[in-house]
Motif scaffolding. Structure first.
Motif, mmCIF file in Angstrom:
data_model
loop_
_atom_site.group_PDB
_atom_site.id
_atom_site.type_symbol
_atom_site.label_atom_id
_atom_site.label_comp_id
_atom_site.label_asym_id
_atom_site.label_seq_id
_atom_site.Cartn_x
_atom_site.Cartn_y
_atom_site.Cartn_z
ATOM 1 N N ASN A 50 -13.603 28.133 25.786
ATOM 2 C CA ASN A 50 -14.586 28.598 24.604
ATOM 3 C C ASN A 50 -15.974 28.951 25.235
ATOM 4 O OD1 ASN A 50 -15.495 28.983 22.034
ATOM 5 N ND2 ASN A 50 -16.279 26.954 21.951
ATOM 6 N N ILE A 51 -16.210 27.791 26.591
ATOM 7 C CA ILE A 51 -17.388 28.017 28.207
ATOM 8 C C ILE A 51 -17.536 29.948 28.431
ATOM 9 C CG2 ILE A 51 -18.760 27.544 29.693
ATOM 10 C CD1 ILE A 51 -17.321 24.541 28.545
ATOM 11 N N GLN A 52 -16.741 29.764 28.647
ATOM 12 C CA GLN A 52 -16.576 31.289 29.555
ATOM 13 C C GLN A 52 -16.961 32.342 28.359
ATOM 14 O OE1 GLN A 52 -13.838 30.989 33.180
ATOM 15 N NE2 GLN A 52 -12.973 30.559 31.296
ATOM 16 N N GLU A 53 -16.487 32.130 27.437
ATOM 17 C CA GLU A 53 -16.975 32.934 26.383
ATOM 18 C C GLU A 53 -18.288 33.544 25.729
ATOM 19 O OE1 GLU A 53 -14.227 34.895 22.195
ATOM 20 O OE2 GLU A 53 -13.381 33.403 23.281
ATOM 21 N N MET A 54 -18.320 32.167 25.500
ATOM 22 C CA MET A 54 -19.485 31.902 24.685
ATOM 23 C C MET A 54 -20.464 32.586 25.543
ATOM 24 S SD MET A 54 -19.031 28.133 22.897
ATOM 25 C CE MET A 54 -21.038 27.931 22.148
ATOM 26 N N SER A 55 -20.318 32.486 26.734
ATOM 27 C CA SER A 55 -21.787 32.291 27.603
ATOM 28 C C SER A 55 -21.177 34.150 28.045
ATOM 29 C CB SER A 55 -21.168 31.757 29.127
ATOM 30 O OG SER A 55 -19.969 31.881 29.643
ATOM 31 N N ASN A 56 -20.377 34.823 27.425
ATOM 32 C CA ASN A 56 -19.881 36.125 28.054
ATOM 33 C C ASN A 56 -19.617 35.997 29.639
ATOM 34 O OD1 ASN A 56 -19.835 38.672 27.112
ATOM 35 N ND2 ASN A 56 -21.687 39.871 28.086
ATOM 36 N N GLY A 57 -19.194 34.966 29.751
ATOM 37 C CA GLY A 57 -18.359 35.503 31.239
ATOM 38 C C GLY A 57 -19.367 35.626 32.331
ATOM 39 N N GLU A 58 -20.893 34.407 31.780
ATOM 40 C CA GLU A 58 -21.459 34.060 33.271
ATOM 41 C C GLU A 58 -21.174 32.970 33.676
ATOM 42 O OE1 GLU A 58 -25.744 35.164 30.899
ATOM 43 O OE2 GLU A 58 -24.959 36.694 30.421
ATOM 44 N N ILE A 59 -20.695 32.088 32.732
ATOM 45 C CA ILE A 59 -20.004 30.929 33.228
ATOM 46 C C ILE A 59 -18.300 30.928 33.636
ATOM 47 C CG2 ILE A 59 -19.886 28.712 32.799
ATOM 48 C CD1 ILE A 59 -22.486 28.191 30.917
#
Length: 338
Positions: A50-59
């Protein structure tokens, strides 16, 4: 309309490239003690995705399960010193560092539900009080996973507080042993892996292992035909805590994404485990396991003893501050007897 949206997007992308702007990235190495196939492991996998998706891959998150880099108890220090970036274990592992971690790891005899405990964290001043503790050790508390009350497995009835007299059970070390000794029980500190054999051979009458769904999955009720539900004695919380220097260097929007995703995961964890527990209770009852539910009077009597024991472990300024914060909020909730 679709063409216009695509064209507008293309123009924006060309403008971004022309300006030389590049998306900021954050790469985090996070270890948890949970195995990926467990309920908690799956919840953490969902959080990381979820973190990776919400950050559009920036995290970008490199996750290590089953304490595959360092031992569970060493995860916190590994993150603080830069071997890892974040720790997804729990504060209870750090009580040897400061007893204050007991009161952010497993409060014992405090809140009745996960939502009450999370309410203290987010609306009762808990996060600020806990953050003071974590920051002293170069860590930043991002949030909690609170799965719900744990239940006992027992070979004899545990229908009331009176049944604890001479009840010999597996207990983790620390404050729990002191609380149950005061109630007449005989806690035996042993490793989690020894529980099944100890129950089978009669070395112990019962065990504090986990929530009732996990206990069922472990097969404890194949031997121990008595359980209590809802639980009341222990509601441990896992944390997500990151190296403070790494956290401070992250873009503000990345920190906000992680905090929001963690709060979302905490609610999902509580709801999902409650569903699992309810299903387990129904299945166990059908299999002939006796489910004991304590009276409000017995629950309050347990809380009174537990809360009277807290000051014995609140031996540092940080621990005293956390106990005072809990007592104040529990009073508002009516869980502290006036």
């Amino acid at each position: 309309m679709k063409f216009m949206k695509t064209a507008a997007t293309s123009v924006a992308a060309i403008a971004l490239l022309a300006s030389g702007a590049v998306a900021e990235t954050t790469k985090l190495r996070i270890q948890t003690h949970h195995a990926p196939e467990t309920t908690a492991g799956k919840l953490y996998s969902g959080l990381f995705d979820n973190i990776q998706e919400m950050s559009n891959g920036e995290i970008e998150i490199e996750a290590f399960f089953s304490s595959s880099v360092v031992k569970s108890v060493e995860t916190f220090d590994a993150a603080a010193t830069g071997i890892l970036d974040c720790d997804a274990t729990g504060g209870a592992y750090q009580t040897g560092k400061n007893p204050a971690f007991q009161f952010v790891g497993d409060i014992m005899g405090g809140y009745a539900t996960p939502t009450q405990q999370l309410s203290w964290l987010y609306y009762g001043g808990g996060l600020e009080a806990a953050q003071d503790l974590y920051n002293q050790y170069d860590m930043q508390l991002v949030g909690w996973m609170v799965y719900g009350q744990e239940s006992f497995a027992s070979t004899r009835p545990i229908a009331s507080i009176a049944d604890l007299k001479d009840w010999k059970f597996r207990s983790p070390p620390g404050m729990e042993t002191k609380i149950f000794e005061k109630l007449g029980a005989s806690p035996v500190v042993m490793d989690f892996t020894e529980i099944f054999t100890a129950l089978e051979t009669g070395i112990i009458d019962g065990a504090d292992a986990s929530n009732i769904a996990t206990n069922k999955g472990l097969g404890l009720y194949d031997i121990a035909k008595f359980a209590n539900y809802p639980g009341f004695h222990s509601m441990p919380s896992d944390h997500l805590a990151c190296n403070k220097a790494v956290w401070d260097a992250m873009p503000e929007q990345h920190r906000s994404i992680m905090e929001g995703a963690m709060a979302d995961a905490a609610l999902k964890a509580a709801l999902f485990v409650e569903k699992q527990n309810t299903e387990a209770v129904a299945a166990l009852a059908a299999e002939g396991v006796t489910i004991n539910t304590w009276s409000d009077e017995d629950l309050q009597a347990f809380r009174d003893v537990a809360q009277a024991t807290w000051p014995e472990f609140a031996t540092t300024p940080e621990a005293k501050a956390l106990v005072a914060s809990h007592i104040a909020y529990l009073s508002q909730l009516g869980l502290v007897k006036e």
